[in-house]
Design an enzyme around this catalytic site. Structure first.
Site, PDB file in Angstrom:
ATOM      1  N   LYS A 114       0.824  -1.210   0.000  1.00 13.52           N
ATOM      2  CA  LYS A 114       0.000   0.000   0.000  1.00 13.52           C
ATOM      3  C   LYS A 114       0.853   1.252   0.000  1.00 13.52           C
ATOM      4  CE  LYS A 114      -4.212  -1.754   2.154  1.00 13.52           C
ATOM      5  NZ  LYS A 114      -5.088  -1.690   3.351  1.00 13.52           N
ATOM      6  N   LYS A 197      -8.418 -13.112  -9.091  1.00  9.15           N
ATOM      7  CA  LYS A 197      -9.523 -13.137  -8.129  1.00  9.15           C
ATOM      8  C   LYS A 197     -10.487 -11.979  -8.348  1.00  9.15           C
ATOM      9  CE  LYS A 197      -9.063 -13.132  -3.646  1.00  9.15           C
ATOM     10  NZ  LYS A 197      -8.510 -13.125  -2.280  1.00  9.15           N
ATOM     11  N   LYS A 200     -12.037  -6.147  -5.076  1.00  7.26           N
ATOM     12  CA  LYS A 200     -12.514  -4.769  -5.075  1.00  7.26           C
ATOM     13  C   LYS A 200     -11.430  -3.799  -5.495  1.00  7.26           C
ATOM     14  CE  LYS A 200     -12.109  -5.055  -0.075  1.00  7.26           C
ATOM     15  NZ  LYS A 200     -12.806  -5.194   1.183  1.00  7.26           N
TER      16      LYS A 200
END
Ligand code: TRP
Length: 336
Positions: A114, A197, A200
């Site tokens: 991140k 996958k 989101k």
């Protein structure tokens, strides 16, 4: 007769769960709440680490709680609550911050990923201390089982290390929790890119079936799912990832085995028929789910009352744990 404790949580960072979250997490939570005394937290303080718009954060916190309940979490049986309503979470997080090593926290792959995305300077200190807040969420409830996805394994390991370190240094205080990671079979892949996958954070959102979208929009996505050109419905996840994904989704929703489905859709030119049934199966689960969420959101006072009761139950347990921790580390109790 007390049941073992379970805690899990989701960040209120999105407007809707996708089918992968629903099948991977939500269904599992609902099943586990039978055997465990369960605490389901909407982790709004974790969501703050990425600086969301305040109106979005407020709305998504309520949507996330409504989705827990719409998906089958029973707020009478399990505690459904918002992290910022229970101040003990940030209070214990501070103590754990003082127990965790700087290098240990810097090795968390989620932090590294991140912070690499926005550049080191854009990453907040909150993002760095995120795992210690997560450990606090778990340890406050003497939690035994923590149902999470594979991506949270490292955070769970850190939580276990911190619990053991605290117990060794200050005396037996915390239960050392276990991760409950669902089996590979629950994996739902993107309809647009069936080797990745359903996620989101994926760049291409057209492969995600959103639980709060219209049935029409989801049907369209299923019908245009990427498959292959050989026209034969077979179970071959390597060579035919798109078909394998459709079979898995159908099976997870309908309960029909993959073998039975393959037999039923055997022969030429059955992709359209398979997609049609998958779209129907998605609608059977998704349409009533969306309706329940809409109902819950239509009466925010009632929803907030559920959350207030949840927070009250959570604080009973969390307050007692924090008091033991404060005493163990040597904080002077507040005089009268
Ligand atoms: N970090 C988790 C995630 O992003 C969310 C989370 C926060 C959580 N606190 C938790 C999950 C405690 C389980 C238990 O998925």
């Amino acid at each position: 007769m007390s049941r073992p404790r379970l805690l899990s949580g989701m960040q209120p960072t999105h407007d809707s769960l996708h089918l992968g979250n629903y099948l991977g997490a939500q269904v599992n939570w609902v099943r586990m709440q039978e055997d465990f005394e369960a605490y389901f937290c909407v982790v709004d303080q974790h969501a703050l680490t990425v600086g969301p718009d305040p109106a979005d954060l407020r709305q998504r916190t309520r949507v996330t709680a409504a989705q827990y309940i719409a998906g089958g979490v029973d707020p009478q049986r399990s505690a459904v609550f918002v992290q910022s309503h229970v101040p003990e979470h940030s209070q214990l997080a501070w103590v754990l911050n003082c127990l965790a090593g700087f290098g240990e926290a810097a090795r968390m792959t989620q932090f590294k990923d991140k912070s690499a995305k926005g550049g080191q300077d854009a990453a907040t200190v909150g993002l760095f201390t995120y795992p210690m807040l997560m450990a606090a969420d778990i340890l406050l409830y003497n939690t035994e089982a923590v149902p999470v996805g594979e991506d949270q394994r490292q955070h769970l390991e850190l939580t276990r290390d911190l619990a053991q370190r605290f117990n060794a240094r200050y005396g037996d205080t915390f239960v050392v929790p276990r991760a409950h990671i669902p089996a590979e079979t629950a994996k739902v892949m993107s309809l647009a890119e069936p080797t990745a996958k359903m996620s989101k954070s994926a760049e291409n959102q057209s492969g995600n079936l959103m639980m709060l979208d219209t049935t029409k929009a989801n049907t369209k996505k299923v019908k245009s799912a990427v498959t292959d050109t050989d026209n034969d419905v077979r179970w071959d996840p390597e060579a035919k990832p798109g078909i394998a994904n459709l079979l898995r989704i159908h099976s997870a929703l309908s309960g029909e085995s993959i073998e039975a489905l393959v037999e039923r859709f055997a022969g030429e030119n059955k992709y359209g028929a398979l997609k049609g049934e998958v779209a129907e199966q998605v609608a059977v689960v998704q349409a009533p789910f969306k309706e329940r969420v809409d109902d819950l959101l239509a009466d925010p006072a009632e929803l907030d009352a559920h959350l207030a009761r949840g927070a009250e139950r959570a604080r009973e347990v969390a307050g007692a744990t924090l008091a033991r921790v404060y005493d163990a580390v040597g904080f002077v109790p507040l005089g009268r």
